[in-house]
Design an enzyme around this catalytic site. Structure first.
Site, PDB file in Angstrom:
ATOM      1  N   ASP A   1       0.631  -1.056  -0.055  1.00 33.08           N
ATOM      2  CA  ASP A   1       0.171  -0.116   0.312  1.00 33.08           C
ATOM      3  C   ASP A   1       0.886   1.014  -0.267  1.00 33.08           C
ATOM      4  O   ASP A   1       0.463   2.399   0.472  1.00 33.08           O
ATOM      5  CB  ASP A   1      -0.799  -0.195   1.201  1.00 33.08           C
ATOM      6  CG  ASP A   1      -2.100  -0.559   0.704  1.00 33.08           C
ATOM      7  OD1 ASP A   1      -2.885  -1.085  -0.445  1.00 33.08           O
ATOM      8  OD2 ASP A   1      -1.752  -2.024   2.120  1.00 33.08           O
TER       9      ASP A   1
ATOM     10  N   ASP B   1      -7.046  -3.551  -5.168  1.00 28.45           N
ATOM     11  CA  ASP B   1      -6.744  -2.527  -4.822  1.00 28.45           C
ATOM     12  C   ASP B   1      -5.217  -1.813  -5.022  1.00 28.45           C
ATOM     13  O   ASP B   1      -5.089  -0.716  -5.736  1.00 28.45           O
ATOM     14  CB  ASP B   1      -6.942  -2.491  -3.244  1.00 28.45           C
ATOM     15  CG  ASP B   1      -7.872  -3.052  -2.396  1.00 28.45           C
ATOM     16  OD1 ASP B   1      -8.886  -4.175  -3.102  1.00 28.45           O
ATOM     17  OD2 ASP B   1      -8.325  -2.200  -1.783  1.00 28.45           O
TER      18      ASP B   1
END
Length: 403
Positions: free
Chosen positions: A123, A182
């Site tokens: 991330d 994602d």
């Protein structure tokens, strides 16, 4: 003639920055003058709300959400959402030039610096590019650039050439290689690093990951799975499923937004029309879906069994609105007008109750009614930092259209 002049002048925006991207090369619809006034009002309200928000957050923490009692939940810098709060502050500073917001952003960036060397997460795009990427875009510095380069190297370390993807979640089984949709959002950091350093390996990793995801994550109707599990030794697909969606074969709303945004960025950075076509097809799945509500703010999953009583997801709405405003810049007039009109309606909806907070409400978050992880009974019908971030980005992109 006027539209053509606007188109030519705003095409310059397509190369300005990662955050604004190619947004706004189409003028907003002519009947949207009142929305321009709403957006200006919302920007001022957001500035005041975030000046209130900053006073609620401990100096050594970053905001995350609210608990069931309405109390602020915070995180350390290693939480995947840690970059969104400073990123939102920087967007609001860009919109209104309030130095208080800029100073607050700089203070919070200091908490994030150490994450540039964090190789345990995929991330880093969210964490470092939404924060330091915006900071460097507004006021470039050698220090910011080095932090971003180090972050890109940490992200690239999770790439497996046999699978052709960057590992998302770690697993106790070393041969189990998990990739979630994602992760498309973190590739933008690699494209920036490739341009900044001249190291083509960053570019190649991003493209390879996108190609593998395009091959394995999407269904015939162009909805996407949340999670694909590969064999890390052979690259073979073991399983396709969901974690945050309703079912393995359902369309988790925010996941569809991640794919739309991610492949729009892929086209911007590569000009490969395969990515543009996929982004348009994802947009079609979302906008033509009979389960999309009239106000265009999605239910948390397009296949949730209790629609129309299912929870809405403002984070998905803000994300999709922002993505559509950029995608409109790469398409013909018919599609561009459709995308802008949909984004306008999403912004209108998010700019009022039940989605928008009044001053001092919800500890200072801009939006409420988002869903983080409903199957896990975590962060349901609450504010989320990424909802605020993509809402602020959508407002900024819409302002670019107005110019």
């Amino acid at each position: 003639m006027k539209r053509n002049l606007i188109l030519k002048s705003l095409l310059v925006l397509t190369t300005v920055s990662f955050a604004i991207g190619g947004c706004g090369v189409r003028k907003a619809n002519q009947n949207s003058n009142d929305l321009a006034q709403i957006v200006d009002k919302d920007i001022k309200a957001a500035e005041e709300q975030y000046k209130y928000f900053m006073k609620q957050i401990p100096a050594d923490k970053l905001p995350r959400s609210l608990d069931k009692n309405g109390k602020l939940v915070t995180s350390n810098s290693d939480w995947w959402c840690s970059g969104f709060y400073p990123g939102t502050l920087l967007y609001l500073y860009e919109l209104g030039k309030d130095p208080v917001l800029y100073t607050e952003a700089l203070n919070r960036l200091k908490l994030l610096e150490k994450e540039q060397f964090n190789k345990s997460t995929h991330d880093l795009g969210f964490m470092m590019y939404c924060s330091f990427g915006n900071a460097n875009r507004l006021k470039p510095s050698a220090a910011y650039k080095q932090i971003l380069i180090n972050s890109a190297r940490s992200l690239a370390s999770r790439f497996n050439p046999k699978v052709g993807c960057i590992r998302s979640w770690n697993s106790k089984d070393p041969s189990e290689f998990k990739v979630i949709i994602d992760n498309m959002m973190n590739l933008e950091l690699l494209f920036w690093a490739a341009k900044e350093t001249g190291d083509k390996s960053f570019y190649d990793i991003a493209v390879t990951h996108a190609n593998t995801t395009m091959k394995n994550h999407f269904r015939p109707d162009f909805s996407s799975y949340h999670l694909v599990i590969y064999d890390g030794n052979t690259g073979a697909v073991r399983k396709k499923q969901t974690v945050q969606g309703y079912a393995d074969d359902s369309a988790w709303a925010r996941g569809q937004g991640w794919g739309l945004y991610g492949y729009t960025v892929m086209y911007r950075e590569t000009k490969d029309t395969r990515y543009l076509e996929l982004a348009k097809k994802i947009a079609g799945f979302i906008l033509d879906n009979p389960k999309l509500p009239a106000d265009k703010i999605p239910y948390w999953d397009f296949n949730a069994p209790n629609i129309p009583d299912a929870s809405r997801d403002a984070s998905a709405g803000s994300l999709i609105a922002s993505a559509l405003l950029e995608l409109a810049g790469y398409t013909d007039k018919v599609l561009a007008d459709q995308y802008v009109s949909a984004a306008e309606l999403m912004i209108r909806s998010l700019s009022k109750p039940p989605y928008q907070s009044l001053y001092g409400e919800n500890s200072g978050f801009l939006l409420t009614k988002s869903v983080g992880h409903l199957p896990g009974k975590s962060e349901v019908d609450v504010p989320l930092t990424y909802a605020d971030y993509y809402y602020a980005e959508a407002l900024l992109r819409y302002k670019k259209i107005q110019k």
